[in-house]
Design an enzyme around this catalytic site. Structure first.
Site, PDB file in Angstrom:
ATOM      1  N   THR A 115       0.828  -1.208   0.000  1.00  0.00           N
ATOM      2  CA  THR A 115       0.000   0.000   0.000  1.00  0.00           C
ATOM      3  C   THR A 115       0.863   1.259   0.000  1.00  0.00           C
ATOM      4  O   THR A 115       1.690   1.458   0.894  1.00  0.00           O
ATOM      5  CB  THR A 115      -0.902   0.010   1.247  1.00  0.00           C
ATOM      6  OG1 THR A 115      -1.686  -1.183   1.270  1.00  0.00           O
ATOM      7  CG2 THR A 115      -1.805   1.229   1.255  1.00  0.00           C
ATOM      8  N   GLU A 116       0.687   2.080  -1.034  1.00  0.00           N
ATOM      9  CA  GLU A 116       1.408   3.356  -1.148  1.00  0.00           C
ATOM     10  C   GLU A 116       2.924   3.185  -1.031  1.00  0.00           C
ATOM     11  O   GLU A 116       3.624   4.065  -0.540  1.00  0.00           O
ATOM     12  CB  GLU A 116       0.912   4.347  -0.084  1.00  0.00           C
ATOM     13  CG  GLU A 116      -0.594   4.567  -0.088  1.00  0.00           C
ATOM     14  CD  GLU A 116      -1.102   5.223  -1.362  1.00  0.00           C
ATOM     15  OE1 GLU A 116      -0.384   6.070  -1.916  1.00  0.00           O
ATOM     16  OE2 GLU A 116      -2.213   4.878  -1.807  1.00  0.00           O
ATOM     17  N   CYS A 117       3.418   2.034  -1.482  1.00  0.00           N
ATOM     18  CA  CYS A 117       4.861   1.728  -1.463  1.00  0.00           C
ATOM     19  C   CYS A 117       5.461   1.723  -0.053  1.00  0.00           C
ATOM     20  O   CYS A 117       6.668   1.951   0.121  1.00  0.00           O
ATOM     21  CB  CYS A 117       5.645   2.697  -2.352  1.00  0.00           C
ATOM     22  SG  CYS A 117       5.359   2.457  -4.121  1.00  0.00           S
TER      23      CYS A 117
END
Length: 500
Positions: A133-135
């Site tokens: 999630t979101e890197c």
């Protein structure tokens, strides 16, 4: 409104009308036009020597919404994947922050497996590369991702992580052998954040200019990673963004040193240049100017919400009710905490742009109200006679666990939030701690007033407060706890079997 049942809680908790409207709007402005361009360029490139290739990271919730409201969009993604020039990355099904629940990785792993099965079922792909999630990334996340079967992971190429090194190489995670692809945030953000900025000294950004930049960039691989909504939603068609997407593959073909590849192809072709070290205390992401987890955990409202939801999630999982669990996991979607951010500056502008609430406090109060309602309904279920044994085995919320101390104001740092955790800690805790709590009567009070197990409370109350050989007593306590836990599990299975 009539009586609210579990089945209509989704409509009570979530604005599905707004969700559907947003999906329809973005599908028409962005997803379908961009998909058409991508597929056309893939088909065109197949007639040449260098194929155009891309990768997608698509949450399970998005695929779920496509199934409900835009099956044409789902079919569009299927066609792209079937081209053979696309890699689908894995992530958490609910685009959640479950990776931050560590050291308990169970929820994270379950959501990843859900996503893997969904991608396999709906898109016919078996993901080999992971994008959290979101890197969001650290060494422990990388190690866990490798352990559950992935070969590569994508994250942000930050200077504070890389130092003098370039993001344009394949790396290896510290503590594991999984390959790490580092997003080139400058080149990615040139498109994602600066495309329409007339104050930017490189405006306007054209496909030929961008291809020239790519060709002059040294390294093994350039990881360009963008929000797909960049193409038609963040920047409307009138900005020229879709034309940029259309012409970029053609411009890239002009350079013999450039070729498109998927993440798994990149890590297969190139050996790791070096190791990247991101300890959990310095977890990174691609969000906001800070590139850390402060986009979701940067203020007290967000931290309280995160912790409360994690505690409620433990109760919901103990209950074993599929509807409650699905509701709880929908609430784990990172957007809910993102809306509570109170940042200023450039990051604040981005947060406010995507926030459907009037103020972060409104987002917080709405979220906490929903989570509290879910928790209350869960607790009511647990009070039913059929759950009487399961209730004693439940995981307790923060603040209700048993904290072990060596003596007055001398904590061991160990806290038990369930009978099973109490048993595990008691196995190895210092004998001084056992003596201290026996003398004070702490064990029986916790068993009676918090856990609610009067049988164990009476057992502890009957133990001698002062004994010479504490290890003999420890063995007796552990044997009693083990027998009681097994008995509760057995009786729970029997009762649940009787209730179907």
């Amino acid at each position: 409104m009539g009586r609210v049942t579990k089945e209509n809680l989704f409509d009570l908790y979530f604005d599905n009308g707004m969700n559907r409207d947003i999906l329809n709007r973005v599908a028409d402005r962005c997803y379908l036009p961009a998909n058409e361009i991508i597929l056309n360029e893939i088909d065109r490139s197949k007639r040449g020597s260098r194929r155009f290739k891309v990768a997608y990271s698509i949450s399970g919730i998005f695929l779920e919404q496509c199934e409900m409201w835009r099956r044409d969009l789902l079919e569009s993604f299927r066609q792209i994947v079937e081209s053979g020039c696309v890699e689908v990355l894995d992530q958490t099904y609910y685009h959640s922050l479950a990776s931050l629940y560590a050291p308990d990785w169970s929820e994270f792993i379950e959501q990843v497996e859900m996503h893997r099965q969904t991608v396999r079922s709906l898109l016919g792909e078996e993901p080999k590369t992971f994008e959290n999630t979101e890197c969001i990334y650290n060494n422990e996340i990388a190690k866990t991702v490798e352990e559950i079967g992935y070969e590569a992971i994508v994250t942000e190429g930050l200077t504070q992580v890389l130092g003098w090194r370039s993001p344009n190489y394949v790396y290896r995670a510290k503590g594991s052998s999984i390959r790490v692809l580092m997003r080139n945030h400058r080149l990615s953000d040139d498109v994602g954040f600066r495309f329409t900025s007339t104050e930017w000294d490189q405006w306007p950004l054209t496909a030929d200019k961008y291809a020239r930049w790519l060709a002059s960039t040294p390294g093994q691989v350039i990881t360009i990673f963008l929000d797909y909504e960049t193409f038609g939603e963040h920047y409307w068609r009138e900005s020229g963004i879709l034309d940029f997407l259309k012409w970029l593959p053609l411009e890239v073909e002009k350079y013999s040193n450039l070729a498109w590849c998927t993440p798994i192809e990149a890590v297969s072709r190139h050996r790791p240049m070096d190791e990247v070290d991101v300890p959990p205390s310095a977890t990174i992401s691609w969000a906001d100017e800070e590139r850390d987890v402060s986009a979701w955990l940067g203020n007290e409202l967000q931290k309280v919400s995160f912790n409360v939801l994690r505690d409620v999630g433990s109760s919901v999982k103990r209950l074993g009710d599929g509807t409650f669990l699905r509701l709880c996991r929908h609430l784990q979607t990172s957007d809910h905490l993102y809306y509570m951010s109170m940042k200023g500056g450039g990051s604040g502008v981005v947060h406010n742009t995507f926030n459907p609430y009037g103020h972060p406090v409104e987002a917080f109060s709405t979220f906490i109200s929903v989570v509290s309602d879910l928790n209350a309904r869960c607790q009511l279920e647990l009070e039913k006679p059929k759950f009487r044994f399961r209730r004693l085995l439940r995981e307790l919320p923060h603040g209700r666990g048993f904290g072990f101390f060596y003596g007055f104001a001398r904590p061991t740092g160990l806290t038990a939030h369930s009978l099973e955790e109490f048993y595990r800690i008691l196995k190895g805790v210092d004998s001084k701690s056992i003596r201290f709590h026996l003398r004070r009567g702490d064990f029986e009070r916790w068993m009676s007033q918090v856990v609610g197990d009067e049988r164990l409370a009476k057992f502890f109350a009957a133990l001698p407060k002062d004994v010479e050989d504490i290890e003999v007593l420890r063995t007796k306590i552990l044997r009693t706890l083990e027998d009681r836990i097994e008995e509760l599990k057995r009786k729970d299975l029997e009762v649940m079997g009787e209730h179907g």
